[in-house]
Motif scaffolding. Sequence first.
Motif, PDB file in Angstrom:
ATOM      1  N   ALA A 104      31.537  82.817 130.888  1.00 46.96           N
ATOM      2  CA  ALA A 104      30.939  82.244 132.357  1.00 46.96           C
ATOM      3  C   ALA A 104      32.036  80.676 133.432  1.00 46.96           C
ATOM      4  O   ALA A 104      33.198  80.739 133.219  1.00 46.96           O
ATOM      5  N   SER A 105      31.097  80.079 134.012  1.00 43.18           N
ATOM      6  CA  SER A 105      31.101  79.500 134.767  1.00 43.18           C
ATOM      7  C   SER A 105      32.583  78.349 134.003  1.00 43.18           C
ATOM      8  O   SER A 105      33.079  77.512 135.421  1.00 43.18           O
ATOM      9  N   ASN A 106      31.682  77.798 133.516  1.00 46.71           N
ATOM     10  CA  ASN A 106      31.957  76.563 132.816  1.00 46.71           C
ATOM     11  C   ASN A 106      31.455  76.682 131.565  1.00 46.71           C
ATOM     12  O   ASN A 106      30.888  77.318 131.264  1.00 46.71           O
ATOM     13  N   LEU A 107      32.413  75.402 130.750  1.00 50.74           N
ATOM     14  CA  LEU A 107      31.910  75.338 129.326  1.00 50.74           C
ATOM     15  C   LEU A 107      30.928  75.166 128.970  1.00 50.74           C
ATOM     16  O   LEU A 107      30.380  76.098 128.261  1.00 50.74           O
ATOM     17  N   GLU A 108      30.019  74.434 129.534  1.00 53.14           N
ATOM     18  CA  GLU A 108      28.379  74.076 129.189  1.00 53.14           C
ATOM     19  C   GLU A 108      27.415  76.022 129.423  1.00 53.14           C
ATOM     20  O   GLU A 108      27.129  75.583 128.326  1.00 53.14           O
ATOM     21  N   GLU A 109      28.246  76.607 130.486  1.00 54.67           N
ATOM     22  CA  GLU A 109      27.256  77.602 130.189  1.00 54.67           C
ATOM     23  C   GLU A 109      28.119  78.557 128.902  1.00 54.67           C
ATOM     24  O   GLU A 109      26.933  79.294 128.325  1.00 54.67           O
ATOM     25  N   THR A 110      29.146  78.594 128.925  1.00 56.09           N
ATOM     26  CA  THR A 110      29.835  79.620 128.334  1.00 56.09           C
ATOM     27  C   THR A 110      28.965  79.541 126.361  1.00 56.09           C
ATOM     28  O   THR A 110      28.407  80.032 125.658  1.00 56.09           O
ATOM     29  N   SER A 111      28.854  77.510 126.253  1.00 62.00           N
ATOM     30  CA  SER A 111      28.183  77.465 125.241  1.00 62.00           C
ATOM     31  C   SER A 111      27.289  77.495 124.927  1.00 62.00           C
ATOM     32  O   SER A 111      26.679  78.309 123.522  1.00 62.00           O
ATOM     33  N   LYS A 112      26.105  77.890 126.129  1.00 62.12           N
ATOM     34  CA  LYS A 112      25.062  78.142 125.642  1.00 62.12           C
ATOM     35  C   LYS A 112      24.365  79.656 125.525  1.00 62.12           C
ATOM     36  O   LYS A 112      23.482  79.926 125.156  1.00 62.12           O
ATOM     37  N   LEU A 113      25.612  80.241 125.870  1.00 63.70           N
ATOM     38  CA  LEU A 113      25.338  81.868 125.743  1.00 63.70           C
ATOM     39  C   LEU A 113      26.145  82.494 124.197  1.00 63.70           C
ATOM     40  O   LEU A 113      26.192  83.187 124.626  1.00 63.70           O
ATOM     41  N   ALA A 114      27.076  81.318 123.572  1.00 67.83           N
ATOM     42  CA  ALA A 114      27.377  82.122 122.630  1.00 67.83           C
ATOM     43  C   ALA A 114      26.427  82.282 121.588  1.00 67.83           C
ATOM     44  O   ALA A 114      25.659  81.329 121.265  1.00 67.83           O
ATOM     45  N   TYR A 115      27.062  83.505 120.556  1.00 63.85           N
ATOM     46  CA  TYR A 115      26.236  83.848 119.201  1.00 63.85           C
ATOM     47  C   TYR A 115      27.627  83.851 118.116  1.00 63.85           C
ATOM     48  O   TYR A 115      28.645  83.950 118.678  1.00 63.85           O
ATOM     49  N   LEU A 116      26.951  83.614 117.484  1.00 66.24           N
ATOM     50  CA  LEU A 116      27.349  83.895 115.539  1.00 66.24           C
ATOM     51  C   LEU A 116      26.675  85.146 115.127  1.00 66.24           C
ATOM     52  O   LEU A 116      26.077  84.976 114.927  1.00 66.24           O
ATOM     53  N   TYR A 117      28.013  85.988 115.227  1.00 69.03           N
ATOM     54  CA  TYR A 117      26.881  87.521 114.564  1.00 69.03           C
ATOM     55  C   TYR A 117      27.040  87.321 113.280  1.00 69.03           C
ATOM     56  O   TYR A 117      28.631  87.702 112.753  1.00 69.03           O
ATOM     57  N   THR A 118      26.094  87.578 112.054  1.00 72.24           N
ATOM     58  CA  THR A 118      26.739  87.575 110.853  1.00 72.24           C
ATOM     59  C   THR A 118      25.608  88.337 110.127  1.00 72.24           C
ATOM     60  O   THR A 118      24.656  89.316 110.541  1.00 72.24           O
ATOM     61  N   LYS A 119      25.948  89.422 109.276  1.00 71.33           N
ATOM     62  CA  LYS A 119      25.448  90.598 108.486  1.00 71.33           C
ATOM     63  C   LYS A 119      23.811  89.424 108.428  1.00 71.33           C
ATOM     64  O   LYS A 119      23.032  90.045 107.785  1.00 71.33           O
ATOM     65  N   ASP A 120      24.093  88.749 107.273  1.00 69.14           N
ATOM     66  CA  ASP A 120      22.985  87.971 106.834  1.00 69.14           C
ATOM     67  C   ASP A 120      22.632  86.990 107.614  1.00 69.14           C
ATOM     68  O   ASP A 120      23.485  86.511 108.374  1.00 69.14           O
TER      69      ASP A 120
END
Length: 447
Positions: A104-120
């Motif tokens: 993304a263009s900046n940290l704010e956008e990256t943080s909004k689009l970040a995901y944590l994928y887990t099994k449960d």
Amino acid sequence: MGSKLGLIIKREYLAKVRNKSFIVMTILSPILIVGMIVLIAYLTKVNDSEKRIVAIFNESGFLEQEFKTNENMSFVQFRDISLEEAKDSTSTKGFYGLLHLPEASNLEETSKLAYLYTKDNPNTQITQQLEGIFQRKLRKDRLGNLGVSSQQFSTIEKPFELNLATFEGEKSVKGITEIKAFIGGAFGYAIMMFIIIYGTFVMRSVIEEKTSRIIEVIISSVKPFQLMLGKIIGTSLAGITQFVIWLISASGLLLLVVLLMGIDFMALVQEVQSTPGAMNGMSQFSSVLGKDSLLYVREIVNIPWLLLISSFLLYFMLGYLIYSSIYAAIGAAVDNETDTQQFVFPVILPLMLAIYVGFFSVFSNPHGPIAVGFSLFPLTSPIVMLMRLPAGIGEGGVPLWQLLLSIVLLVATFLAIVSLAAKIYRVGILMYGKRPTYKELIKWLRY
């Protein structure tokens, strides 16, 4: 009357302490209690030793140096692969989860689009730690955009603690109200457990003698009231004997286990503090316990222990006599233990309310209307008043009039309940083959 009552008390006491189950539980209970404590400490240690691995797939170029290994979480970086490949690798290698930071263009956008994928569903403690990393970096970045340097940011981030002192100028510490409530709550909880366990013993004893028809022989020589009072006192003395043996043997055994096995019980405290939402009031002052430990020791030593212990004995005696009289009346009214269920729950309910409502009210406001009301109400006062008494009597503690009124109400309630229980006991002790209802019990009270 005195000699007959004494004989009944002696008979009930010896019958209890000579019982095989009483002897077995007196020996086994301390071993089981200490074993449970050791098991909890061991499981906590094993649980703490588990370190979760989180894979980082960072396509953004931000937060490159922020994810650092700590005592319960480590990180593995994935590069030059696709998101699907990163997910497959995380699953195949058995990692806890995959944190994806898209470009993304900046940290704010990256943080909004970040995901944590887990099994449960992810562990709350893990998500809070990861969110804390994002939050700190975002705060630093936002302040940097406003012209705040890294050095200035470190100054801004420095934690603040308000200085606490009494009007006399003595330094005070946070969390001491919670500590005092826990100490009083421990005394109150001991009363509740004693009432439930040994009150049930009284009830079972009455049922056994009633079903075996021995009671018909006994009441030919003593009055029903004497018999009821003798059972209550004799059983309580047996219970106190067992409790003292438990306390001494369990304490000695626990000390021996700690010395031989070197168990660190601070791990238990740390585990509780690391659990989200668990005892927030306690965790707030735990961070300053090291530097203010002497102040905490001073506050604990200054707790009016003589008042607390003497009040415990008084409230314990009156509370037990009230509830055991009710248990004896229930035992006399029924023919078997199955029939007691409809009567026992209403008896236990005030004790449960005293523990849970007492903790919440005393923690938040020990002088509020709920705390005061429950500490005056006779069926809950033996527990709730003990939660308030570690603060002392007078200014800052329990007003003297409240303590005296609580005791007066407790004594009056004891006399009233014993009188009513004796009427039910007198009629019910010779009633067989019929399950009583609340309507019939009211009729018995009029005889």
